[in-house]
Design a protein around this motif. Structure first.
Motif, PDB file in Angstrom:
ATOM      1  N   SER A  78       0.860  -1.189   0.000  1.00 23.33           N
ATOM      2  CA  SER A  78       0.000   0.000   0.000  1.00 23.33           C
ATOM      3  C   SER A  78       0.894   1.235   0.000  1.00 23.33           C
ATOM      4  O   SER A  78       1.770   1.382   0.861  1.00 23.33           O
ATOM      5  CB  SER A  78      -0.905   0.011   1.233  1.00 23.33           C
ATOM      6  N   GLN A  79       0.709   2.124  -0.976  1.00 26.44           N
ATOM      7  CA  GLN A  79       1.442   3.385  -1.064  1.00 26.44           C
ATOM      8  C   GLN A  79       0.450   4.539  -0.932  1.00 26.44           C
ATOM      9  O   GLN A  79      -0.541   4.591  -1.648  1.00 26.44           O
ATOM     10  CB  GLN A  79       2.197   3.518  -2.385  1.00 26.44           C
ATOM     11  N   ASN A  80       0.754   5.473  -0.042  1.00 33.88           N
ATOM     12  CA  ASN A  80      -0.134   6.614   0.202  1.00 33.88           C
ATOM     13  C   ASN A  80       0.725   7.866   0.283  1.00 33.88           C
ATOM     14  O   ASN A  80       1.633   7.948   1.119  1.00 33.88           O
ATOM     15  CB  ASN A  80      -0.914   6.414   1.509  1.00 33.88           C
ATOM     16  N   ALA A  81       0.460   8.852  -0.585  1.00 30.91           N
ATOM     17  CA  ALA A  81       1.288  10.050  -0.630  1.00 30.91           C
ATOM     18  C   ALA A  81       0.458  11.274  -0.995  1.00 30.91           C
ATOM     19  O   ALA A  81      -0.570  11.166  -1.660  1.00 30.91           O
ATOM     20  CB  ALA A  81       2.431   9.896  -1.633  1.00 30.91           C
ATOM     21  N   ASN A  82       0.936  12.452  -0.566  1.00 32.74           N
ATOM     22  CA  ASN A  82       0.364  13.696  -1.058  1.00 32.74           C
ATOM     23  C   ASN A  82       0.755  13.920  -2.516  1.00 32.74           C
ATOM     24  O   ASN A  82      -0.051  14.378  -3.322  1.00 32.74           O
ATOM     25  CB  ASN A  82       0.835  14.876  -0.221  1.00 32.74           C
ATOM     26  N   PHE A  83       2.002  13.594  -2.855  1.00 31.04           N
ATOM     27  CA  PHE A  83       2.462  13.774  -4.220  1.00 31.04           C
ATOM     28  C   PHE A  83       2.417  12.452  -4.977  1.00 31.04           C
ATOM     29  O   PHE A  83       1.382  11.838  -5.079  1.00 31.04           O
ATOM     30  CB  PHE A  83       3.853  14.412  -4.225  1.00 31.04           C
ATOM     31  N   ASN A  84       3.529  11.982  -5.496  1.00 26.95           N
ATOM     32  CA  ASN A  84       3.530  10.847  -6.417  1.00 26.95           C
ATOM     33  C   ASN A  84       3.868   9.529  -5.727  1.00 26.95           C
ATOM     34  O   ASN A  84       4.654   9.485  -4.778  1.00 26.95           O
ATOM     35  CB  ASN A  84       4.548  11.086  -7.537  1.00 26.95           C
ATOM     36  N   ASN A  85       3.285   8.454  -6.259  1.00 25.79           N
ATOM     37  CA  ASN A  85       3.665   7.090  -5.931  1.00 25.79           C
ATOM     38  C   ASN A  85       4.240   6.432  -7.178  1.00 25.79           C
ATOM     39  O   ASN A  85       3.637   6.496  -8.252  1.00 25.79           O
ATOM     40  CB  ASN A  85       2.460   6.274  -5.458  1.00 25.79           C
ATOM     41  N   GLU A  86       5.404   5.812  -7.034  1.00 25.27           N
ATOM     42  CA  GLU A  86       6.047   5.139  -8.150  1.00 25.27           C
ATOM     43  C   GLU A  86       6.453   3.742  -7.721  1.00 25.27           C
ATOM     44  O   GLU A  86       7.058   3.561  -6.655  1.00 25.27           O
ATOM     45  CB  GLU A  86       7.277   5.925  -8.619  1.00 25.27           C
ATOM     46  N   GLY A  87       6.128   2.750  -8.548  1.00 26.19           N
ATOM     47  CA  GLY A  87       6.492   1.379  -8.235  1.00 26.19           C
ATOM     48  C   GLY A  87       6.957   0.627  -9.462  1.00 26.19           C
ATOM     49  O   GLY A  87       6.364   0.752 -10.540  1.00 26.19           O
ATOM     50  N   VAL A  88       8.038  -0.137  -9.307  1.00 27.30           N
ATOM     51  CA  VAL A  88       8.542  -1.030 -10.351  1.00 27.30           C
ATOM     52  C   VAL A  88       8.624  -2.423  -9.735  1.00 27.30           C
ATOM     53  O   VAL A  88       9.316  -2.626  -8.732  1.00 27.30           O
ATOM     54  CB  VAL A  88       9.932  -0.603 -10.861  1.00 27.30           C
ATOM     55  N   PHE A  89       7.912  -3.377 -10.331  1.00 32.05           N
ATOM     56  CA  PHE A  89       7.803  -4.705  -9.740  1.00 32.05           C
ATOM     57  C   PHE A  89       8.110  -5.750 -10.804  1.00 32.05           C
ATOM     58  O   PHE A  89       7.471  -5.776 -11.856  1.00 32.05           O
ATOM     59  CB  PHE A  89       6.400  -4.922  -9.177  1.00 32.05           C
ATOM     60  N   ARG A  90       9.083  -6.636 -10.516  1.00 32.97           N
ATOM     61  CA  ARG A  90       9.467  -7.692 -11.446  1.00 32.97           C
ATOM     62  C   ARG A  90       9.481  -9.017 -10.698  1.00 32.97           C
ATOM     63  O   ARG A  90      10.172  -9.166  -9.693  1.00 32.97           O
ATOM     64  CB  ARG A  90      10.838  -7.402 -12.063  1.00 32.97           C
ATOM     65  N   GLN A  91       8.718  -9.975 -11.208  1.00 31.88           N
ATOM     66  CA  GLN A  91       8.632 -11.301 -10.599  1.00 31.88           C
ATOM     67  C   GLN A  91       8.928 -12.343 -11.678  1.00 31.88           C
ATOM     68  O   GLN A  91       8.287 -12.360 -12.724  1.00 31.88           O
ATOM     69  CB  GLN A  91       7.245 -11.541 -10.008  1.00 31.88           C
ATOM     70  N   LEU A  92       9.914 -13.222 -11.419  1.00 34.16           N
ATOM     71  CA  LEU A  92      10.361 -14.187 -12.413  1.00 34.16           C
ATOM     72  C   LEU A  92      10.385 -15.594 -11.832  1.00 34.16           C
ATOM     73  O   LEU A  92      10.756 -15.799 -10.660  1.00 34.16           O
ATOM     74  CB  LEU A  92      11.768 -13.846 -12.918  1.00 34.16           C
ATOM     75  N   ASN A  93       9.991 -16.570 -12.666  1.00 30.32           N
ATOM     76  CA  ASN A  93      10.201 -17.990 -12.400  1.00 30.32           C
ATOM     77  C   ASN A  93       9.460 -18.484 -11.175  1.00 30.32           C
ATOM     78  O   ASN A  93      10.044 -18.765 -10.130  1.00 30.32           O
ATOM     79  CB  ASN A  93      11.696 -18.307 -12.241  1.00 30.32           C
ATOM     80  N   GLY A  94       8.145 -18.604 -11.291  1.00 25.93           N
ATOM     81  CA  GLY A  94       7.394 -19.168 -10.188  1.00 25.93           C
ATOM     82  C   GLY A  94       5.924 -18.825 -10.260  1.00 25.93           C
ATOM     83  O   GLY A  94       5.385 -18.456 -11.302  1.00 25.93           O
ATOM     84  N   THR A  95       5.264 -18.956  -9.133  1.00 25.34           N
ATOM     85  CA  THR A  95       3.876 -18.549  -8.973  1.00 25.34           C
ATOM     86  C   THR A  95       3.867 -17.129  -8.424  1.00 25.34           C
ATOM     87  O   THR A  95       4.367 -16.888  -7.329  1.00 25.34           O
ATOM     88  CB  THR A  95       3.142 -19.496  -8.013  1.00 25.34           C
ATOM     89  N   HIS A  96       3.319 -16.182  -9.201  1.00 26.05           N
ATOM     90  CA  HIS A  96       3.443 -14.768  -8.875  1.00 26.05           C
ATOM     91  C   HIS A  96       2.118 -14.216  -8.364  1.00 26.05           C
ATOM     92  O   HIS A  96       1.055 -14.477  -8.938  1.00 26.05           O
ATOM     93  CB  HIS A  96       3.862 -13.963 -10.110  1.00 26.05           C
ATOM     94  N   GLN A  97       2.202 -13.406  -7.315  1.00 22.48           N
ATOM     95  CA  GLN A  97       1.028 -12.683  -6.822  1.00 22.48           C
ATOM     96  C   GLN A  97       1.436 -11.265  -6.476  1.00 22.48           C
ATOM     97  O   GLN A  97       2.398 -11.049  -5.749  1.00 22.48           O
ATOM     98  CB  GLN A  97       0.442 -13.366  -5.584  1.00 22.48           C
ATOM     99  N   LEU A  98       0.708 -10.295  -7.027  1.00 23.16           N
ATOM    100  CA  LEU A  98       0.934  -8.881  -6.727  1.00 23.16           C
ATOM    101  C   LEU A  98      -0.395  -8.238  -6.357  1.00 23.16           C
ATOM    102  O   LEU A  98      -1.338  -8.269  -7.142  1.00 23.16           O
ATOM    103  CB  LEU A  98       1.539  -8.151  -7.928  1.00 23.16           C
ATOM    104  N   MET A  99      -0.474  -7.691  -5.167  1.00 22.68           N
ATOM    105  CA  MET A  99      -1.630  -6.901  -4.742  1.00 22.68           C
ATOM    106  C   MET A  99      -1.128  -5.512  -4.388  1.00 22.68           C
ATOM    107  O   MET A  99      -0.289  -5.348  -3.514  1.00 22.68           O
ATOM    108  CB  MET A  99      -2.338  -7.545  -3.556  1.00 22.68           C
ATOM    109  N   LEU A 100      -1.623  -4.499  -5.104  1.00 22.86           N
ATOM    110  CA  LEU A 100      -1.087  -3.140  -5.000  1.00 22.86           C
ATOM    111  C   LEU A 100      -2.219  -2.135  -4.861  1.00 22.86           C
ATOM    112  O   LEU A 100      -3.183  -2.166  -5.625  1.00 22.86           O
ATOM    113  CB  LEU A 100      -0.263  -2.817  -6.251  1.00 22.86           C
ATOM    114  N   LYS A 101      -2.077  -1.229  -3.894  1.00 19.10           N
ATOM    115  CA  LYS A 101      -2.958  -0.069  -3.770  1.00 19.10           C
ATOM    116  C   LYS A 101      -2.086   1.177  -3.760  1.00 19.10           C
ATOM    117  O   LYS A 101      -1.120   1.263  -2.997  1.00 19.10           O
ATOM    118  CB  LYS A 101      -3.788  -0.133  -2.489  1.00 19.10           C
TER     119      LYS A 101
END
Length: 290
Positions: free
Chosen positions: A95-118
Motif C-alpha cells: 500500500s502506497q499513500n502520498a500527497n504527491f507521487n507514488n512510483e512502483g517497479v515490480f518484477r517477478q520471475l520464475n514461479g507462482t506470482h502474486q501482486l496486490m497493489l494499492k
C-alpha cells in the motif's frame, strides 16, 4: 512540535531445506520521500506487512497485511522490487499513500506470482510498471489519484516494445488482472462479469480512478489463459491498450469520464471482448482478433 520520522525494516531469512526471503517495510515520512530497492532470490519470496497494520483486500474479500509507504506534506513514495523465485512463490502486498507521487517497479520471475497493489495520491499521480515472467501470474491493483494513474508512463510508445517490460507484461501459464473494489455499474456487472465460467474472485475489475486527470493502462499477456477486467474513471481521457496471445483471451473494459475514452484490444486465441464506454466526448474502440 511537529515531528518527522522514517522507519525502514527489512527482514530476510533462510529456513531449513528451502530458501525463504521475507521483506517487511514500514516508511512514514513527514516531508521528503520514501525510497526502497529490494532484490529477493530464492524458492519463496515475500514482501508483505506486519500483523495489525495496513491491510489490502483482494477481490474475494480476503484481507492481507500490506507493506506500507506513507509520505505526506509533499512527499513521494518510490519502490523497486525484484523477486527471482526458483519455480516457487513470489508475493508482493503493498500500500502506497502520498500527497504527491507514488512510483512502483515490480518484477517477478520464475514461479507462482502474486501482486496486490494499492496506490493513493492526494494531489498528484500514480505510476506503476509490472512484469511477471515464466510461471503463473495474478495481479490485483487499485489506483486512486487527484491527477493521473499511469501504467506505464505516457512517454512510452503504445506497446511497441513489449520486451522492454513497459506497463503490465505477463508471460506464463496463467494470467489474471482483476480488481480490489466494488464495480460501479450493477447492470453491467450482471450482464458481463457474472456470466464468466471462472471463480468468483475474478468477477471484479482492476481499477483506476482519477479525480481531475486521466487514466492510462497498457497490458500485454501471453500464456495459456488470459483474463483482464478493468474499470477506468476520470475527468479527462481514459486509455486502455491490451494485447492477449496464446490463450483463452477474455478482456472486459468499463470506461467512464468527461473526456475521450479509447480502447485498443488485440487477441490471438479464444477472443472474447466486452467494452462499455460512457463519456461526453468522442469514444473509440478498436478490436483486432486473429
Amino acid at each position: 512540535m511537529l515531528k518527522y520520522y522514517i522507519l525502514i525494516l527489512i527482514f530476510c531469512s533462510t529456513i531449513s531445506s528451502f530458501a525463504q526471503n521475507e521483506a517487511f517495510i514500514l516508511q512514514q515520512n513527514g516531508v521528503g520521500g520514501s525510497n526502497v530497492r529490494i532484490s529477493q532470490i530464492g524458492d519463496n519470496n515475500s514482501l508483505r506487512g506486519f500483523s495489525g497494520q495496513t491491510v489490502v483486500q483482494d477481490a474475494a474479500g480476503i484481507q492481507h497485511y500490506a507493506a506500507v509507504q506513507f509520505s505526506q506534506s509533499g512527499g513521494t513514495n518510490s519502490l523497486t522490487v525484484e523477486q527471482l523465485g526458483l519455480n516457487q512463490t513470489n508475493e508482493i502486498v503493498l500500500s502506497q499513500n502520498a500527497n504527491f507521487n507514488n512510483e512502483g517497479v515490480f518484477r517477478q520471475l520464475n514461479g507462482t506470482h502474486q501482486l496486490m497493489l494499492k496506490q493513493f495520491s492526494d494531489d498528484e499521480s500514480n505510476v506503476a510498471n509490472i512484469t511477471q515472467l515464466n510461471g503463473s501470474g495474478f495481479i490485483n491493483i487499485e489506483q486512486s489519484a487527484a491527477k493521473a494513474n499511469i501504467i506505464p508512463s505516457a512517454a512510452n510508445t503504445k506497446m511497441s516494445n513489449p520486451m522492454g517490460f513497459s506497463g503490465i507484461y505477463q508471460k506464463g501459464e496463467n494470467n489474471y488482472i482483476i480488481g480490489a473494489a466494488d464495480f460501479c455499474c450493477q447492470m453491467f456487472t450482471n450482464e458481463v462479469f457474472y456470466e464468466f465460467d471462472v471463480p468468483s474472485q475474478f468477477n471484479l475489475p482492476a481499477q483506476q480512478i482519477s479525480e481531475n486527470g486521466g487514466n492510462w493502462l497498457e497490458i500485454w499477456q501471453t500464456g495459456s489463459n488470459n483474463l483482464t477486467e478493468l474499470h477506468q474513471e476520470g475527468r479527462e481521457d481514459n486509455t486502455a491498450l491490451i494485447k492477449q496471445m496464446n490463450g483463452f483471451n477474455r478482456a472486459v473494459v468499463y470506461q467512464k469520464g468527461n473526456g475521450k475514452n479509447s480502447v485498443v484490444i488485440e487477441q490471438y486465441g479464444g477472443k472474447t471482448v466486452y467494452v462499455y464506454q460512457k463519456g461526453n466526448s468522442d469514444n473509440s474502440v478498436v478490436i483486432k482478433q486473429y
